[in-house]
Scaffold this motif. Structure first.
Motif, short mmCIF file in Angstrom:
data_model
loop_
_atom_site.label_atom_id
_atom_site.label_comp_id
_atom_site.label_asym_id
_atom_site.label_seq_id
_atom_site.Cartn_x
_atom_site.Cartn_y
_atom_site.Cartn_z
N LYS A 53 -22.37 -31.32 47.95
CA LYS A 53 -21.79 -30.70 46.75
C LYS A 53 -21.70 -29.18 46.90
CE LYS A 53 -22.60 -30.27 41.83
NZ LYS A 53 -23.49 -30.58 40.73
N ASP A 84 -22.22 -29.23 30.52
CA ASP A 84 -22.30 -30.16 31.64
C ASP A 84 -23.08 -31.37 31.14
OD1 ASP A 84 -21.91 -30.89 34.23
OD2 ASP A 84 -23.33 -29.47 35.09
N ASP A 86 -24.52 -34.79 31.95
CA ASP A 86 -24.83 -35.56 33.15
C ASP A 86 -25.41 -36.94 32.85
OD1 ASP A 86 -24.06 -33.59 35.01
OD2 ASP A 86 -25.94 -32.53 34.70
N ARG A 109 -14.22 -35.21 34.69
CA ARG A 109 -15.40 -35.82 35.29
C ARG A 109 -16.01 -34.89 36.34
NH1 ARG A 109 -11.61 -38.91 33.88
NH2 ARG A 109 -11.94 -40.83 32.73
N SER A 110 -17.32 -34.88 36.40
CA SER A 110 -18.02 -34.06 37.39
C SER A 110 -17.81 -34.64 38.78
CB SER A 110 -19.50 -33.99 37.05
OG SER A 110 -20.07 -35.28 37.13
N SER A 112 -19.83 -35.89 40.83
CA SER A 112 -20.60 -37.12 41.05
C SER A 112 -19.92 -38.33 40.42
CB SER A 112 -22.01 -36.99 40.45
OG SER A 112 -21.94 -36.98 39.03
N GLY A 115 -20.90 -37.69 35.23
CA GLY A 115 -21.01 -36.74 34.14
C GLY A 115 -19.67 -36.16 33.78
N LYS A 117 -17.60 -32.45 32.37
CA LYS A 117 -17.57 -31.01 32.12
C LYS A 117 -16.59 -30.84 30.96
CE LYS A 117 -19.18 -29.88 36.49
NZ LYS A 117 -20.57 -29.60 36.55
#
Length: 147
Positions: A53, A84, A86, A109-110, A112, A115, A117
């Motif tokens: 990341k 954020d 998660d 979507r984050s 990963s 999660g 944003k």
């Protein structure tokens, strides 16, 4: 208030360029980073994921920064706060709800995939004190509206 944000190469502390938040969001929503994100989402080991990341491009929706990303080095704030969220159990439901929230400017979507944003924006954010006040207002909003 500015629309410009800093762009970083991974977690490197110094910005490498400036873009508008609109262009950064367009890039995030496009296929530009799709292969890297798919690769990140396949990594199941926490430490390997965290290390990978750090190689992904990063942006600071809250403004442009000189040298490092911190309150002392902000050059021009945008007025954005990006909560954020998660490890959500009902990610798709929450995504859908937040896209309908009148106060949400954007949601994505984050890296990963676990999660979200979320972009909230306020007028007259001039300094770190204003930024912190807005942050706590957004935090209260999430607690009151979404528990």
């Amino acid at each position: 208030m500015s629309d410009n944000i800093s762009v970083f190469k991974g977690i490197k502390p110094k910005p490498v360029s400036i873009a508008t938040w609109q262009k950064a969001l367009e890039n995030i929503k496009s296929d530009r980073y799709r292969l890297a994100i798919e690769r990140a989402r396949k990594i199941k080991e926490t430490e390997k994921y965290r290390k990978f990341k750090t190689t992904l491009p990063a942006v600071t929706f809250s403004g442009t920064f000189e040298k490092r990303r911190n309150c002392k080095n902000i050059v021009s704030p945008t007025g954005f706060i990006i909560p954020d969220l998660d490890h959500l159990k009902n990610l798709e439901l929450i995504f859908d709800i937040l896209t309908q929230d009148k106060n949400t400017w954007f949601v994505f979507r984050s890296p990963s995939g676990e999660g979200l944003k979320v972009g909230f924006r306020a007028q007259n954010i001039k300094d770190d004190k204003d930024h912190k006040q807005f942050y706590f207002a957004v935090e209260r909003y999430f607690k009151e509206i979404y528990n």
